[in-house]
Design a protein around this motif. Sequence first.
Motif, PDB file in Angstrom:
ATOM      1  N   TRP A 237     -56.398  95.857  29.594  1.00  0.00           N
ATOM      2  CA  TRP A 237     -57.165  95.705  30.836  1.00  0.00           C
ATOM      3  C   TRP A 237     -56.667  94.485  31.629  1.00  0.00           C
ATOM      4  O   TRP A 237     -56.452  94.544  32.829  1.00  0.00           O
ATOM      5  CB  TRP A 237     -58.647  95.558  30.473  1.00  0.00           C
ATOM      6  CG  TRP A 237     -59.573  95.456  31.646  1.00  0.00           C
ATOM      7  CD1 TRP A 237     -59.919  96.446  32.517  1.00  0.00           C
ATOM      8  CD2 TRP A 237     -60.288  94.295  32.083  1.00  0.00           C
ATOM      9  NE1 TRP A 237     -60.802  95.987  33.463  1.00  0.00           N
ATOM     10  CE2 TRP A 237     -61.053  94.662  33.211  1.00  0.00           C
ATOM     11  CE3 TRP A 237     -60.366  92.986  31.609  1.00  0.00           C
ATOM     12  CZ2 TRP A 237     -61.875  93.753  33.884  1.00  0.00           C
ATOM     13  CZ3 TRP A 237     -61.195  92.087  32.280  1.00  0.00           C
ATOM     14  CH2 TRP A 237     -61.939  92.473  33.404  1.00  0.00           C
ATOM     15  N   SER A 240     -53.456  95.260  33.278  1.00  0.00           N
ATOM     16  CA  SER A 240     -53.646  96.079  34.484  1.00  0.00           C
ATOM     17  C   SER A 240     -54.089  95.217  35.659  1.00  0.00           C
ATOM     18  O   SER A 240     -53.740  95.499  36.810  1.00  0.00           O
ATOM     19  CB  SER A 240     -54.707  97.152  34.245  1.00  0.00           C
ATOM     20  OG  SER A 240     -54.403  97.852  33.080  1.00  0.00           O
ATOM     21  N   VAL A 246     -55.894  97.317  38.350  1.00  0.00           N
ATOM     22  CA  VAL A 246     -57.353  97.283  38.248  1.00  0.00           C
ATOM     23  C   VAL A 246     -57.840  96.196  39.177  1.00  0.00           C
ATOM     24  O   VAL A 246     -57.296  95.089  39.175  1.00  0.00           O
ATOM     25  CB  VAL A 246     -57.785  96.983  36.799  1.00  0.00           C
ATOM     26  CG1 VAL A 246     -59.238  96.523  36.757  1.00  0.00           C
ATOM     27  CG2 VAL A 246     -57.606  98.213  35.919  1.00  0.00           C
TER      28      VAL A 246
END
Lengths: 613, 351
Positions: A237, A240, A246
């Motif tokens: 995450w 990203s 994200v």
Amino acid sequence: MSSTDVAVKSRGMRPTDITDPDYFHKVVDCQWACPAHTPVPEYIRLIAQGRYTDAYMLNWESNVFPGILGRTCDRPCEPACRRGRLEDKPVAICRLKRVAADFRGDVSGLMPKIPKKKNGKCIALLGAGPASLTVARDLMPLGYTCVLFEKDPRGGGLMRTNIPSFRLPEKVINEEVDMILGMGVEARFGHEVTSLKAVLDEGFDGVFVGTGAPRGKDLEIPGREEAARNIHIGIDWLTSIAFEHVKKIGKRVVVIGGGNTAMDCCRSAIRLGGKDVRVTVRSPRADMKASDWEIEDAEREGIPIFDNHQPSEFIVENGKLAGVKFARMSAEYDKDGRRKLIPTGEEVVFECDDVLMAIGQDNAFPWIERDIGLEFGEWEMPIVDKTTMMSTRPGVFFGGDAGWGPENIIWAVAHGHQAAISIDLHCSGQSLTASRPAPGTSLVSQKMGMHEWSYANDYSEDSRVAVPHVATKKSLKNLKVEVELGYDVELALEEAERCLNCDVQTVFVRNLCIECDACVDICPVDCINFTANGEEQELRQSLRVPAANAEQDLYISDQLKTGRIMAKDEDLCLHCGLCAERCPTGAWDMQKFTYVERQANPVGQVNCMAYIS
Amino acid sequence: MTYMKKPNVRHPGLRKNDLGLTRRDYEGLVSTLCAGCGHDSISAAIIEACFELDLPAHRLAKLSGIGCSSKTPTYFLNRSHGFNSVHGRMPSIATGANLANRDLIYLGVSGDGDTASIGLGQFCHAMRRRVNMIYIVENNGTYGLTKGQFSATSDRVSKSKKGEANLFEAIDLCTLAIHLGAGFVARGFSGDKGHLVPLIKAAFRYNGFAFIDIVSPCVTFNDHEDSTKSYDYVRAHNEAMDRLDLVPEREEITAHTEEGQTTTVRMHDGSLMRLHKLDDNYDPCDSESALTTLRKRYAKGQVVTGLLHIDNTDADLHELLGTTKQPLNAVPMGDLCPGNAELAKINKSLR
Ligand SMILES: Cc1cc2nc3c(=O)[nH]c(=O)nc-3n(C[C@H](O)[C@H](O)[C@H](O)COP(=O)(O)OP(=O)(O)OC[C@H]3O[C@@H](n4cnc5c(N)ncnc54)[C@H](O)[C@@H]3O)c2cc1C
Ligand SMILES: Cc1ncc(C[n+]2csc(CCOP(=O)(O)OP(=O)(O)O)c2C)c(N)n1
Ligand code: SF4
Ligand code: SF4
Ligand code: SF4
Ligand SMILES: [Mg+2]
């Protein structure tokens, strides 16, 4: 002979051999604790003198990423710092490093020269994290051709992909990574290595594996699959976010895990739209893996930490994540101090929109064939020699997180230096152990005159200077705003003065001593003793202040005229030089001990060499 | 001499005494004497003794004359009272102060010049009068402050740093003190704190005139090969007569009992002093025996150290004069100065 000069004992401790490079090195607690053995007090003095570029280069030669490390280093030096044993807080060694980086001038002209004529050897570096980059930096000036394979589009490894930009701005990474790439490294970005055999088949003279520990751990509990869309592996995450894939997250976020990754996840989450962000850990708070300062930073931003919470189920409603169920735990310790987490029977549910899983990383080497002479040991980890960094297949080396599991940047750098030495020896057909270069050391008197020393020997009574921060409101709005502002020149000077100059050693010359006790009486921290010799335990107890810290050595002299010995407890010495100032015969002198860690590329260690002479 | 101030920072493991103070709380300013001076070691020994005895520094007065030795009270006990008098006149100041306030502890610090030359008369009378004080002579056999002249305690065989001969016999201050009735006479060596500190502690416990002659090498003017007060000479010729222990508990036991080699002396405040003798042939409770031992050993070139003589049976100055039990500053003004009518009565009674 007088009554109290206890009869000469032949038994007891042996005189200290100060020619052993480790003896004085160990006294420089910070440098000893630094995996790359950065000459900390020397760079702190350079900062105090306003010589920021020199301070930067001295760091750069040792640890390759002063700007990055000055913001993010795990700083094993600080818990080791002598100052922390005198009062509660160590010198802010790490943030002073950042000062050197922030205020330095242009260093392009100070970079090692890269020979136009190559030495004909070609090395493959797998992964572009700090470990591989260090190997490149050490080998390029020696004429090697380095080919870097990296699956991501840019270099830096986890420093770029995982350390959030509010802790480490991209510009700083770019500068320090580009210094190395700019040496002419042949970088193959976007190239994922899927077979080591294929790399070996290209005929490299050496291969360095610096691919890190790239796999975030997962949690197989009920609901995991159904809620998958809103359960994110922390390190993926964060990657990203770094590559801007994200840009937001749900309002209610539960972070699972108590390490530094969890801290980065929660702090990133509140910057990407999280309103109710909670950190949950299975263990008691005191056992959390995250560094104290990272926990402090998260809490300052208003993020609560729930300890003794073990996730038991992801609750799914309408096919979507609705919350996490936890079993409350309590820690019990058996008589050996081993911890056991026991469920209390109580359960709680935290409703949430997203879960960030930050419970550790694993190594994974699916791309290394198991039939190429490279042996794997426990936990599917390659067998690697701790000194040489070489695997069981000659010519293939490991370092950084790929070598021994997740650690930190400075260890990756230290491994890189050692691997570079080995690669260089390997390529010239020398023994990786017998021919390893020795560290450089020197010991030089700092006396300039009657009461003049080359260093500021007066003790600063100031407490540790806090690093100024951007207003939290402002930093929470924008992921890219760096939270810490760093010291300004004045604060840096104040903090630099707290350093005790532990590399300026007290050197005792026995046959000059007339046993007048002047040094004993002046020493502010009662280090020095003239006493009967004895076995170490007994001697430690018999000193003016018993030497309770067994990790710190006693400096022992040979017998003096009265039959006694000089025994100095190195533990809390301020390196103030008062003993040397008081000594009528010059039996004590303050001498600067320099220790330059071995590297493959001594010619490149220009600043270290200047420092040693 | 050191320009840098000794920083306040302390070893966190430093022991505390019953007053909650560490040894460092008994220190003074950093010494300005020559580095290595024996006097500095004596200051450290005084600090150690006061710390170990849990002395409240504000109940102590330091008195001195002139000389390097007499400067040293600045370098210890900076929470105590102090008076730096004229050359050789410290005993008078001490006597006066003691008569005015008998509750303070008086510590006189002097040199061999200050005591054995200009102040010799004053010294003798303070002993004769049994002033309750400790009198320390930091004996370096030279006038240190005025740059190295022979003092009256320089041994005749001693030569100056430039090789000049000493024409006169030395005054032995311990012999003199025993002759004049001092009840506590000791000699120590600045270079042996393990031996010196218990002597100073015992002196603090003694009621009456406690004299300690401390051989204290002057590194600058009197530490050469032909000196008998150098570190090397004293170490080679030092003959310790005893080892002292102070036992604080009040044990019921007679004034001084012989038990083999150990003599136990009950001090005024009830504490016990144990003297482990290293020489059978002398008895510190017998002044004749002490004088003989001193003379014989001196003739052999030995430097005798230890508690040479002790007699704690005699009264001190206050007891002899029958003065008021209170310090004068605690006597109500009406009693202290009863006014003209009382004076007239007294005068009348004398006519
Ligand atoms: C969230 C987080 C925060 C952290 N914060 C800190 C911190 O503040 N301070 C600190 O000191 N350490 C921190 N660390 C740890 C630190 O980043 C690592 O220990 C360090 O980067 C390891 O360096 P390395 O060179 O061994 O590997 P890495 O930095 O992991 O680099 C490995 C590189 O290899 C590439 N790679 C992997 N497999 C392949 C393949 N098959 N083919 C091609 N390329 C491949 C990867 O893309 C990566 O770029 C943090 C780690 C995490 C996860
Ligand atoms: C009335 C008077 N006479 C002479 C002097 C000069 N003077 C100062 S100190 C000193 C001798 C000090 O010798 P000592 O007491 O042994 O002290 P030391 O410096 O050796 O410790 C003399 C003669 C003086 N200050 N005052
Ligand atoms: S005080 Fe300075 S030199 Fe000493 S350990 Fe700390 S940082 Fe290093
Ligand atoms: S430098 Fe000397 S005086 Fe200062 S603390 Fe160390 S041992 Fe003591
Ligand atoms: S000050 Fe110098 S001569 Fe004196 S005891 Fe210490 S080391 Fe020895
Ligand atoms: Mg003198």
